[in-house]
Motif scaffolding. Structure first.
Motif, mmCIF file in Angstrom:
data_model
loop_
_atom_site.group_PDB
_atom_site.id
_atom_site.type_symbol
_atom_site.label_atom_id
_atom_site.label_comp_id
_atom_site.label_asym_id
_atom_site.label_seq_id
_atom_site.Cartn_x
_atom_site.Cartn_y
_atom_site.Cartn_z
ATOM 1 N N ASP A 17 0.833 -1.202 0.000
ATOM 2 C CA ASP A 17 0.000 0.000 0.000
ATOM 3 C C ASP A 17 0.872 1.258 0.000
ATOM 4 O O ASP A 17 1.793 1.394 0.791
ATOM 5 C CB ASP A 17 -0.916 0.006 1.221
ATOM 6 C CG ASP A 17 -1.909 1.135 1.194
ATOM 7 O OD1 ASP A 17 -2.420 1.451 0.108
ATOM 8 O OD2 ASP A 17 -2.172 1.709 2.272
ATOM 9 N N GLY A 18 0.611 2.150 -0.909
ATOM 10 C CA GLY A 18 1.344 3.408 -0.984
ATOM 11 C C GLY A 18 2.592 3.372 -1.843
ATOM 12 O O GLY A 18 3.224 4.401 -2.054
ATOM 13 N N MET A 19 2.956 2.192 -2.359
ATOM 14 C CA MET A 19 4.139 2.123 -3.216
ATOM 15 C C MET A 19 3.877 2.814 -4.550
ATOM 16 O O MET A 19 2.749 2.858 -5.023
ATOM 17 C CB MET A 19 4.534 0.659 -3.498
ATOM 18 C CG MET A 19 5.217 -0.021 -2.363
ATOM 19 S SD MET A 19 5.763 -1.708 -2.797
ATOM 20 C CE MET A 19 7.189 -1.347 -3.819
ATOM 21 N N GLN A 20 4.936 3.316 -5.150
ATOM 22 C CA GLN A 20 4.869 3.890 -6.481
ATOM 23 C C GLN A 20 5.629 2.982 -7.439
ATOM 24 O O GLN A 20 6.528 2.244 -7.028
ATOM 25 C CB GLN A 20 5.484 5.277 -6.490
ATOM 26 C CG GLN A 20 4.727 6.260 -5.631
ATOM 27 C CD GLN A 20 5.355 7.647 -5.672
ATOM 28 O OE1 GLN A 20 6.331 7.889 -6.377
ATOM 29 N NE2 GLN A 20 4.783 8.567 -4.927
ATOM 30 N N VAL A 21 5.262 3.023 -8.706
ATOM 31 C CA VAL A 21 5.942 2.215 -9.715
ATOM 32 C C VAL A 21 7.437 2.507 -9.654
ATOM 33 O O VAL A 21 7.854 3.658 -9.580
ATOM 34 C CB VAL A 21 5.378 2.510 -11.125
ATOM 35 C CG1 VAL A 21 6.197 1.811 -12.193
ATOM 36 C CG2 VAL A 21 3.922 2.080 -11.205
ATOM 37 N N GLY A 22 8.227 1.463 -9.642
ATOM 38 C CA GLY A 22 9.676 1.578 -9.535
ATOM 39 C C GLY A 22 10.164 1.460 -8.098
ATOM 40 O O GLY A 22 11.352 1.295 -7.860
#
Length: 76
Positions: free
Chosen positions: A34-39
């Motif tokens: 949850d809350g991760m961004q691509v990369g």
């Protein structure tokens, strides 16, 4: 004692695809991703008392700490 043994790795098997919804992945994955961004990359460390509640595969020894290295490559 931490043996550091790798039980399974998908590094050579391509990407793991899943939906971040109830019943599709374990709660620890939902919280960790949850809350991760691509990369983005994260290490999810799951203690035995949590992994036992969530269930585990047959090949995982009792009282094992589970460690997942996760990289988010795409979101749809």
């Amino acid at each position: 004692m931490d043996s550091g043994e790798v039980i399974d790795s998908s590094a050579d098997k391509g990407h793991l695809k899943f939906r971040l919804v109830e019943g599709q992945v374990q709660e620890t994955w939902k919280v960790g991703i949850d809350g991760m961004q691509v990369g983005g990359k994260r290490r999810l460390t799951v203690p035995p008392w949590v992994s036992t509640k969530e269930g585990r595969g047959e090949n995982i020894p009792p009282n094992s700490w589970l460690v997942f290295e996760v990289e988010l490559v795409k979101v749809r």
